[in-house]
Design a protein around this motif. Structure first.
Motif, PDB file in Angstrom:
ATOM      1  N   LEU A 116       9.989   0.966   9.322  1.00 46.91           N
ATOM      2  CA  LEU A 116       8.933   1.969   9.252  1.00 46.91           C
ATOM      3  C   LEU A 116       9.170   2.987  10.363  1.00 46.91           C
ATOM      4  CD1 LEU A 116       5.837  -0.402   8.816  1.00 46.91           C
ATOM      5  CD2 LEU A 116       7.137   0.744   7.017  1.00 46.91           C
ATOM      6  N   ALA A 117       9.572   4.189   9.979  1.00 45.39           N
ATOM      7  CA  ALA A 117       9.762   5.290  10.923  1.00 45.39           C
ATOM      8  C   ALA A 117       8.920   6.453  10.414  1.00 45.39           C
ATOM      9  CB  ALA A 117      11.232   5.666  11.030  1.00 45.39           C
ATOM     10  N   PRO A 118       7.618   6.456  10.712  1.00 44.86           N
ATOM     11  CA  PRO A 118       6.681   7.355  10.018  1.00 44.86           C
ATOM     12  C   PRO A 118       6.479   8.727  10.645  1.00 44.86           C
ATOM     13  CG  PRO A 118       5.469   5.823  11.383  1.00 44.86           C
ATOM     14  CD  PRO A 118       6.929   5.496  11.581  1.00 44.86           C
ATOM     15  N   GLU A 119       7.427   9.228  11.407  1.00 45.56           N
ATOM     16  CA  GLU A 119       7.237  10.535  12.042  1.00 45.56           C
ATOM     17  C   GLU A 119       7.008  11.602  10.976  1.00 45.56           C
ATOM     18  OE1 GLU A 119       9.371  13.462  15.356  1.00 45.56           O
ATOM     19  OE2 GLU A 119      10.186  11.480  14.901  1.00 45.56           O
ATOM     20  N   GLY A 120       5.945  12.378  11.157  1.00 48.18           N
ATOM     21  CA  GLY A 120       5.593  13.422  10.199  1.00 48.18           C
ATOM     22  C   GLY A 120       4.648  12.939   9.111  1.00 48.18           C
TER      23      GLY A 120
ATOM     24  N   ASN B 204      -3.001   0.573   8.757  1.00 50.37           N
ATOM     25  CA  ASN B 204      -2.455  -0.656   8.183  1.00 50.37           C
ATOM     26  C   ASN B 204      -0.994  -0.869   8.563  1.00 50.37           C
ATOM     27  OD1 ASN B 204      -4.846  -1.371   6.661  1.00 50.37           O
ATOM     28  ND2 ASN B 204      -4.344   0.336   5.308  1.00 50.37           N
ATOM     29  N   PHE B 205      -0.287   0.233   8.892  1.00 51.71           N
ATOM     30  CA  PHE B 205       1.137   0.140   9.188  1.00 51.71           C
ATOM     31  C   PHE B 205       1.515   0.710  10.551  1.00 51.71           C
ATOM     32  CE2 PHE B 205       0.811   0.057   4.594  1.00 51.71           C
ATOM     33  CZ  PHE B 205       1.673  -0.963   4.247  1.00 51.71           C
ATOM     34  N   HIS B 206       0.593   1.441  11.180  1.00 49.76           N
ATOM     35  CA  HIS B 206       0.909   2.102  12.443  1.00 49.76           C
ATOM     36  C   HIS B 206      -0.070   1.664  13.529  1.00 49.76           C
ATOM     37  CE1 HIS B 206       1.961   5.470   9.363  1.00 49.76           C
ATOM     38  NE2 HIS B 206       2.883   4.523   9.375  1.00 49.76           N
ATOM     39  N   GLN B 207       0.397   1.710  14.739  1.00 52.08           N
ATOM     40  CA  GLN B 207      -0.443   1.401  15.897  1.00 52.08           C
ATOM     41  C   GLN B 207      -0.388   2.585  16.854  1.00 52.08           C
ATOM     42  OE1 GLN B 207       0.066  -2.491  17.630  1.00 52.08           O
ATOM     43  NE2 GLN B 207      -0.466  -1.749  19.666  1.00 52.08           N
ATOM     44  N   ALA B 208      -1.555   3.217  17.086  1.00 50.25           N
ATOM     45  CA  ALA B 208      -1.611   4.416  17.930  1.00 50.25           C
ATOM     46  C   ALA B 208      -1.462   4.032  19.397  1.00 50.25           C
ATOM     47  CB  ALA B 208      -2.932   5.135  17.708  1.00 50.25           C
ATOM     48  N   MET B 209      -0.490   4.646  20.059  1.00 53.69           N
ATOM     49  CA  MET B 209      -0.261   4.413  21.480  1.00 53.69           C
ATOM     50  C   MET B 209      -0.900   5.504  22.323  1.00 53.69           C
ATOM     51  SD  MET B 209       1.524   1.670  21.279  1.00 53.69           S
ATOM     52  CE  MET B 209       2.105   1.518  22.951  1.00 53.69           C
ATOM     53  N   PHE B 210      -0.902   6.732  21.804  1.00 49.83           N
ATOM     54  CA  PHE B 210      -1.480   7.865  22.537  1.00 49.83           C
ATOM     55  C   PHE B 210      -1.704   8.996  21.549  1.00 49.83           C
ATOM     56  CE2 PHE B 210       3.132   7.758  22.932  1.00 49.83           C
ATOM     57  CZ  PHE B 210       3.508   8.978  22.381  1.00 49.83           C
ATOM     58  N   GLU B 211      -2.429  10.010  21.993  1.00 47.23           N
ATOM     59  CA  GLU B 211      -2.686  11.194  21.184  1.00 47.23           C
ATOM     60  C   GLU B 211      -2.004  12.397  21.822  1.00 47.23           C
ATOM     61  OE1 GLU B 211      -7.010  11.026  21.059  1.00 47.23           O
ATOM     62  OE2 GLU B 211      -6.882  10.515  18.931  1.00 47.23           O
ATOM     63  N   VAL B 212      -1.499  13.281  20.976  1.00 43.52           N
ATOM     64  CA  VAL B 212      -0.776  14.459  21.444  1.00 43.52           C
ATOM     65  C   VAL B 212      -1.492  15.710  20.942  1.00 43.52           C
ATOM     66  CG1 VAL B 212       1.421  15.686  21.410  1.00 43.52           C
ATOM     67  CG2 VAL B 212       1.398  13.179  21.333  1.00 43.52           C
ATOM     68  N   PRO B 213      -2.006  16.564  21.853  1.00 42.18           N
ATOM     69  CA  PRO B 213      -2.623  17.818  21.396  1.00 42.18           C
ATOM     70  C   PRO B 213      -1.573  18.686  20.699  1.00 42.18           C
ATOM     71  CG  PRO B 213      -3.227  17.334  23.681  1.00 42.18           C
ATOM     72  CD  PRO B 213      -2.120  16.381  23.315  1.00 42.18           C
ATOM     73  N   ASN B 214      -1.832  19.003  19.458  1.00 39.35           N
ATOM     74  CA  ASN B 214      -0.873  19.805  18.690  1.00 39.35           C
ATOM     75  C   ASN B 214      -1.634  20.513  17.572  1.00 39.35           C
ATOM     76  OD1 ASN B 214       1.179  20.920  17.149  1.00 39.35           O
ATOM     77  ND2 ASN B 214       2.539  19.153  17.420  1.00 39.35           N
TER      78      ASN B 214
END
Length: 213
Positions: A136-140, A146-156
């Motif tokens: 699982l490489a979900p960039e974008g 269910n599949f990802h775990q948030a480590m941090f938030e990026v203002p964008n």
């Protein structure tokens, strides 16, 4: 009544008596046959209902067995695959720890060692993939708890809020289950998700997972 008394009766009276007795026997026989028919019909319905219940139970058992067999085949290697992912992570960390200048200046033996470690990592991941383990490489992609775990938030502001903009550690799935969630950074401050797509909140940052990464 004596035989003499019988003989003294008129023939018409004798016939009437015999006809009445025959009628009583016929009526009793009809009632008995009707009761027997009702009883047989009731027993037939009970047997039919029992047969349908048994057939339904057997079909449910067949489906459960088929599902259990499928799950056993698909997920039997889950624990082993999870352990092998730790080995693969260590191989990748070893490769990433080598400075680019060391790779460029290293002798032939050192380069062969690096190539061997890289080949070992790729072979391991390829073997896991053959057994149903997918990376699982979900960039974008849109954040999926269910599949990802948030480590941090990026203002964008340039991408929709909730979009995965950085993958700290790739995740893996096996079949329809998550073997290990992907550790990701999620965009915030951008436009909302497009119509028809539910916005998914990434939730609080997992500090322990960030330390482990």
């Amino acid at each position: 009544m004596s035989d003499q008394a019988k003989d003294e009766r008129a023939p018409e009276e004798i016939e009437a008596t015999e006809a009445a007795a025959a009628g009583e026997r016929t009526e009793g026989s009809v009632d008995g046959d009707y009761e027997a028919l009702v009883r047989l019909l009731k027993e037939n319905e009970e047997l039919k209902d029992r047969a349908l219940r048994v057939a339904a139970e057997m079909e449910n058992l067949r489906r459960r067995t088929a599902r259990d067999v499928h799950d056993a085949r698909t997920y039997a290697v889950a624990n082993f695959a999870r352990d092998m992912l730790s080995v693969s992570d260590n191989l990748r960390r070893a490769l990433d720890a080598v400075p680019p200048e060391a790779k460029a200046a290293g002798d032939a033996g050192f380069k062969a060692l690096i190539e061997g470690v890289d080949l070992t990592e790729r072979a391991m991941l390829s073997a896991l993939e053959r057994h149903g383990v997918k990376k699982l490489a979900p960039e974008g992609e849109k954040f999926d708890p269910n599949f990802h775990q948030a480590m941090f938030e990026v203002p964008n502001p340039e991408v929709p809020a909730g979009t995965v903009v950085q993958v700290v550690q790739p995740g893996y799935s096996i079949g329809e289950r998550v073997l290990r969630p992907a550790m990701v950074g999620v965009a915030k401050g951008g436009p909302k998700q497009a119509a028809g797509e539910a916005s998914v909140e990434p939730g609080p940052v997992n500090e322990q997972a960030e330390k482990d990464a």
